[in-house]
Design an enzyme around this catalytic site. Structure first.
Site, short mmCIF file in Angstrom:
data_model
loop_
_atom_site.label_atom_id
_atom_site.label_comp_id
_atom_site.label_asym_id
_atom_site.label_seq_id
_atom_site.Cartn_x
_atom_site.Cartn_y
_atom_site.Cartn_z
N GLY A 15 0.84 -1.04 0.00
CA GLY A 15 -0.01 0.12 0.06
C GLY A 15 0.66 1.42 0.13
O GLY A 15 0.17 2.38 0.54
N ILE A 95 -7.70 -9.52 -10.82
CA ILE A 95 -8.39 -8.92 -12.02
C ILE A 95 -9.80 -8.69 -11.66
O ILE A 95 -10.52 -9.72 -11.08
CB ILE A 95 -8.38 -9.98 -13.12
N LEU A 96 -10.31 -7.61 -12.38
CA LEU A 96 -11.68 -7.17 -12.04
C LEU A 96 -12.52 -7.86 -13.00
O LEU A 96 -12.17 -7.90 -14.23
CB LEU A 96 -11.96 -5.50 -12.11
N HIS A 112 0.84 0.77 -13.18
CA HIS A 112 1.37 -0.76 -13.50
C HIS A 112 2.97 -0.34 -13.84
O HIS A 112 3.35 0.74 -14.29
CB HIS A 112 0.65 -1.15 -15.00
C1 GAR Z 1 3.67 -1.28 -7.44
O1 GAR Z 1 4.81 -1.49 -8.09
C2 GAR Z 1 2.66 -1.47 -8.46
O2 GAR Z 1 2.90 -0.57 -9.70
C3 GAR Z 1 2.31 -2.76 -8.92
O3 GAR Z 1 2.58 -3.41 -7.56
C4 GAR Z 1 3.37 -2.67 -6.59
C5 GAR Z 1 2.57 -2.26 -5.42
O4 GAR Z 1 3.16 -1.47 -4.40
N1 GAR Z 1 1.31 -3.05 -9.35
C6 GAR Z 1 1.22 -4.16 -10.20
O5 GAR Z 1 2.15 -4.92 -10.40
C7 GAR Z 1 -0.09 -4.15 -10.98
N2 GAR Z 1 -0.40 -5.23 -11.86
P1 GAR Z 1 2.36 -0.73 -3.40
O6 GAR Z 1 1.52 -1.94 -2.74
O7 GAR Z 1 3.50 -0.63 -2.41
O8 GAR Z 1 1.68 0.53 -3.88
#
Ligand code: GAR
Length: 196
Positions: A15, A95-96, A112
């Protein structure tokens, strides 16, 4: 500002993007406010971070639902009960369903960790290295029914250094994600307010 766009953030883990968005939205002139954080993983670290920031949270364990649609219907109840107008996926690793996406046209954003359309899906940093790319980065886009495929809102690029690893790239890209996502949310929320 009373007409700020009521926004929910969907997470599955750490998060840190959620916290960066919530911090940005604390500024009085920010056009969106974060009214709800939902996680499909009850133990997600980000839920506590959100609660500590005073944001209402909902932990919905997806393993308790028969399929994607019934889980998303439950999520929809929480979103409607909180009068949510806009959704940000931030490290939301589920996935939604097409049904859910159809309820929120141009109202779901995702971040992403790649320069889309390159490297949809997982392991983006390793895939960029394996392809010998000279540049990498992150993308904020609207969510449509296909994975990591909707209209691109903004991107940020960094060079790949010869000694970069998947881990070093993940760290570098994450730092770019926070300001990029905040800026994108700002822009989209402004547009929503202008169209009201
Ligand atoms: C982030 O790097 C985000 O871009 C990626 O997961 C991480 C979450 O970090 N999202 C994906 O890969 C979505 N397909 P966070 O929970 O610390 O924000």
């Amino acid at each position: 500002m009373s007409d700020r766009v009521r926004t929910a953030i969907l997470i599955s883990g750490r998060g840190s993007n959620m916290a960066a968005l919530a911090k940005a939205a604390e500024k009085p002139d920010f056009p969106a406010q974060i009214n709800l954080v939902i996680s499909n993983i009850p133990e997600a670290e980000g839920l506590q971070k959100a609660a500590d920031m005073g944001i209402p949270v909902a932990a919905l364990d997806h393993t308790h639902f028969n399929n994607r649609r019934t889980f998303d219907e439950e999520m929809q109840k929480h979103l409607l009960a909180n009068n949510i107008e806009l959704i940000c996926c931030a490290g939301y690793m589920r996935i939604l369903s097409p049904w859910f996406v159809s309820q929120w046209p141009d109202r779901i954003l995702n971040i992403h960790p790649s320069l889309l359309p390159k490297y949809k899906g997982l392991n983006t940093h390793q895939r960029a290295l394996d392809s010998g790319d000279k540049e990498h980065g992150c993308t904020v886009h609207f969510v449509n029914e296909a994975l990591d495929d909707g209209q691109i809102i903004d991107q940020k690029t960094i060079p790949i250094a010869p000694n970069d690893t998947s881990e070093s790239l993940a760290k570098k890209v994450l730092k770019l994600e926070y300001p990029l996502y905040s800026k994108s949310l700002y822009r989209v929320a402004k547009n929503i307010i202008a169209s009201k």
